[in-house]
Structure formats: C-alpha cells, structure tokens
Write a protein that holds these residues in place. Sequence first.
Motif, short mmCIF file in Angstrom:
data_model
loop_
_atom_site.label_atom_id
_atom_site.label_comp_id
_atom_site.label_asym_id
_atom_site.label_seq_id
_atom_site.Cartn_x
_atom_site.Cartn_y
_atom_site.Cartn_z
N VAL A 28 13.29 12.16 22.74
CA VAL A 28 12.87 12.77 21.47
C VAL A 28 11.47 13.38 21.55
O VAL A 28 11.12 14.23 20.74
N VAL A 29 10.68 12.93 22.51
CA VAL A 29 9.32 13.47 22.64
C VAL A 29 9.18 14.35 23.89
O VAL A 29 8.07 14.62 24.35
N LEU A 30 10.30 14.81 24.37
CA LEU A 30 10.35 15.51 25.66
C LEU A 30 9.31 16.61 25.84
O LEU A 30 8.67 16.71 26.87
N ASN A 31 9.15 17.47 24.83
CA ASN A 31 8.25 18.62 25.00
C ASN A 31 6.87 18.39 24.41
O ASN A 31 6.19 19.34 24.02
N THR A 32 6.47 17.15 24.32
CA THR A 32 5.16 16.84 23.76
C THR A 32 4.43 15.89 24.71
O THR A 32 5.06 15.28 25.58
N PRO A 33 3.12 15.73 24.54
CA PRO A 33 2.39 14.75 25.37
C PRO A 33 2.48 13.35 24.76
O PRO A 33 1.77 12.45 25.19
N TYR A 34 3.32 13.14 23.78
CA TYR A 34 3.38 11.87 23.05
C TYR A 34 4.48 10.96 23.58
O TYR A 34 5.37 11.38 24.30
N GLN A 35 4.41 9.69 23.13
CA GLN A 35 5.45 8.72 23.45
C GLN A 35 5.76 7.89 22.23
O GLN A 35 4.89 7.67 21.39
N VAL A 36 7.00 7.41 22.17
CA VAL A 36 7.35 6.46 21.13
C VAL A 36 6.85 5.10 21.61
O VAL A 36 7.14 4.68 22.73
N ALA A 37 6.05 4.43 20.77
CA ALA A 37 5.37 3.21 21.21
C ALA A 37 6.15 1.93 20.92
O ALA A 37 5.73 0.85 21.31
N GLY A 38 7.28 2.04 20.26
CA GLY A 38 8.05 0.83 19.95
C GLY A 38 9.28 1.16 19.15
O GLY A 38 9.68 2.33 19.07
N VAL A 66 -1.90 11.64 21.88
CA VAL A 66 -3.07 12.06 22.64
C VAL A 66 -3.82 13.06 21.75
O VAL A 66 -3.24 14.04 21.30
N CYS A 67 -5.09 12.76 21.49
CA CYS A 67 -5.89 13.61 20.59
C CYS A 67 -6.05 15.02 21.18
O CYS A 67 -6.39 15.18 22.34
N ASP A 68 -5.82 16.01 20.34
CA ASP A 68 -5.95 17.41 20.78
C ASP A 68 -7.38 17.81 21.07
O ASP A 68 -7.64 18.77 21.78
N HIS A 119 -0.02 18.94 16.23
CA HIS A 119 -1.47 18.87 16.39
C HIS A 119 -1.90 17.51 15.84
O HIS A 119 -1.58 17.18 14.71
N VAL A 120 -2.56 16.70 16.65
CA VAL A 120 -3.04 15.41 16.15
C VAL A 120 -4.49 15.19 16.55
O VAL A 120 -4.95 15.65 17.59
N LEU A 121 -5.22 14.51 15.69
CA LEU A 121 -6.60 14.12 15.98
C LEU A 121 -6.69 12.61 15.91
O LEU A 121 -6.07 11.99 15.05
#
Length: 163
Positions: A28-38, A66-68, A119-121
């Motif tokens: 689900v997070v394939l094209n992002t630098p993010y991960q599902v944490a739980g 990951v903060c942009d 976009h996340v900060l």
Amino acid sequence: MVIDVSKIQSAKNGTFSFTFSFQPNATVVLNTPYQVAGEAEVNGSLTLEADAVILKSTMRVPMHYVCDRCGGAFEENLFIETNEKIVQGESEDFYTYEGSSISLIPILENEIMLHLPTHVLCRPDCKGLCKICGANLNETTCQCAQTQVGENNPFAALKGKIK
Ligand SMILES: [Zn+2]
Ligand SMILES: [Zn+2]
C-alpha cells in the motif's frame, strides 16, 4: 475480514457493524518513502441498499513517515473516513464484490493507498536542514547563516544596518 451479504440482510435495520484490526499489505505504500508501522484498526458498518452495499468506516493506521524538510523519521496515525458504495459484479466507479461475500481488506488497503499524504512534516514548524553544512536545524544551530553574509553577498551592504 470477509462478510457474507446474508449477514447484512439479517442484521438489525439492515446495518451490520464491525470492529477489527489487520496488518495492511506492505504494497500500500509502494510508491512512497513511508511504511505502515503496525496494525490498522477499523470500525464501521455495511448497509444494504437496493443496488449496492454502503461501507462507512473510520480507520486508524499507524504510519512511519519521513519528513520532507529535514529527512527525520517519525510516527503518526493516519485517520481515514470512508463512505463508499460496493456493488456486485464489475464496475469502473465503485468497489465490487463477487458472489455473496464482501472482502473488506482489499477495499480498506486501497483506501489507505488513496489517502496517503504526498507531503509530511515532522512538525509544522520544522526548520529543515542547513543548505550549506547540512545540520539539522531542529537539533542544532550552525554558524553558516551568519558567515554567509560576506563581501560577495548582494546584501553585504546592508550588513550591520538592519537592527
Ligand atoms: Zn522535519
Ligand atoms: Zn550550516
């Protein structure tokens, strides 16, 4: 989580309520630098209508972001409200189910994918990294901003004049 349509039919007022947790697929997070944490927690209901089943749910997904601006890692919950039609057979516009049972997890995983932020900060006032020395300005201060105003800087003439 697979719900049989007959369960919705026999539920009080034609609304079947549910609460459960599941581990979303990593894709689900394939094209992002993010991960599902739980595990994602979801509660909601399925209501039978003439031509569709209505899914209403609220989902909490713990995310590893990951903060942009500074590149720092942080965890935060992603909350997703869903109010969607699910129709039997094929559809271009709605979620679908085959036969007499509805698989909720692929639908919910798709909802996560659709609601991931672009976009996340790490915090609203994240100061980011110094463009010169790379220091994380949330954690430290560097001298670059002061030494940068040298003789070749177009603002050098203003140096000392701004109080
Ligand atoms: Zn940051
Ligand atoms: Zn610096």
